[in-house]
Write an enzyme that holds these catalytic residues in place. Structure first.
Site, PDB file in Angstrom:
ATOM      1  N   SER A  53      14.726  50.724  58.360  1.00  0.00           N
ATOM      2  CA  SER A  53      14.460  52.162  58.471  1.00  0.00           C
ATOM      3  C   SER A  53      14.150  52.619  59.883  1.00  0.00           C
ATOM      4  O   SER A  53      14.345  53.787  60.228  1.00  0.00           O
ATOM      5  CB  SER A  53      13.285  52.536  57.557  1.00  0.00           C
TER       6      SER A  53
ATOM      7  N   TYR B  40       3.921  37.229  42.662  1.00  0.00           N
ATOM      8  CA  TYR B  40       4.910  36.496  43.452  1.00  0.00           C
ATOM      9  C   TYR B  40       5.597  35.405  42.623  1.00  0.00           C
ATOM     10  O   TYR B  40       6.774  35.092  42.857  1.00  0.00           O
ATOM     11  CB  TYR B  40       4.265  35.931  44.717  1.00  0.00           C
TER      12      TYR B  40
ATOM     13  N   CYS C 184      -1.955  27.154  53.090  1.00  0.00           N
ATOM     14  CA  CYS C 184      -3.337  26.835  52.736  1.00  0.00           C
ATOM     15  C   CYS C 184      -4.270  27.534  53.711  1.00  0.00           C
ATOM     16  O   CYS C 184      -4.180  27.327  54.927  1.00  0.00           O
ATOM     17  CB  CYS C 184      -3.570  25.324  52.765  1.00  0.00           C
TER      18      CYS C 184
ATOM     19  N   HIS D  35       7.846  38.486  58.340  1.00  0.00           N
ATOM     20  CA  HIS D  35       7.000  38.874  57.205  1.00  0.00           C
ATOM     21  C   HIS D  35       6.754  37.707  56.254  1.00  0.00           C
ATOM     22  O   HIS D  35       6.201  37.906  55.171  1.00  0.00           O
ATOM     23  CB  HIS D  35       7.635  40.035  56.439  1.00  0.00           C
TER      24      HIS D  35
END
Length: 228
Positions: A171, A49, A110, A102
């Site tokens: 989708s 990330y 945390c 998401h």
């Protein structure tokens, strides 16, 4: 309510993070997007990330995002955005009422105290939480596979109250988001799908518009504003 998926970010260069062969930025999803992977090798997940953030930070909103800003500024009713995207292109375009189900690439949570903070910098397993000062408990605020989506109570209320539901660049096969149109439809909303191809959810949409979001969404929003 506007539901957005990867297709709305395609013209900003962010369409290829999840590829057809199941890889995400050339990584196995199981290695970088599951709680098990994070527990087993948090530094590897953090590195993944950390590498993504600069590209998403540099990405610019495209005409589809800007069209939503135009709609929100000129439409008489509130416009809410439910997005499956972890980028911040909606915010960069000035969109309001954005619900990242998401999570967001620029947020860290945390696992000890639940504190959420924003950063575009790198995070490691040695970093301390700025709230509780405990090290080794920071996680990208991304919904991993097996975790619950965020804001679902709010999303359900929005879907049940909306008069118009627009799906852009998604989708229509991944649940629960694929079921959002059904909730809106059964609650009386008009439903429109914008995508590069008609999805298997076609029964629940009143109208299908095929083409890139950067072209089709601005046209649709102009049509909505003219007819209001």
């Amino acid at each position: 309510v506007i539901l957005t998926g990867a297709g709305i970010s395609a013209e900003s260069g962010l369409a290829t993070f999840r590829s057809a062969d199941g890889l995400w930025n050339n990584h196995r999803v199981e290695d970088v997007a599951t709680i098990e992977a994070f527990a087993h090798n948090p530094d590897y997940v953090h590195d993944f990330y950390n590498q993504m953030r600069p590209e998403l930070f540099a990405a610019k909103p495209n005409p589809a995002h800007l069209a939503i800003t135009k709609l929100q500024k000129n439409y008489t009713s509130p416009i809410n955005i439910i997005t499956q995207n972890v980028d911040t292109l909606h915010e960069k375009a000035g969109n309001q009422n954005v619900w990242h189900i998401h999570g967001q690439i620029n947020q860290i949570v945390c696992l000890n105290c639940g504190h959420i903070f924003e950063t575009w910098g790198d995070i490691s397993d040695e970093d301390e939480c700025p709230q509780c000062n405990i090290a080794g408990m920071l996680k990208p605020n991304i919904v991993f596979f097996g975790e619950n989506l965020l804001y679902m109570d709010k999303v359900d209320k929005l879907l049940q109250k909306c008069d118009l539901f627009i799906s852009v660049g998604t989708s229509g096969i991944v649940y629960p988001a694929a079921g959002f149109v059904q909730i809106a439809k059964f609650s009386g909303a008009d439903t429109i799908e914008l995508n590069m191809e008609q999805t298997s959810n076609n029964y629940f949409f009143d109208r299908h518009i095929v083409g890139p979001a950067g072209t089709t969404l601005p046209q649709l929003i102009d049509e909505i504003l003219i007819s209001e």
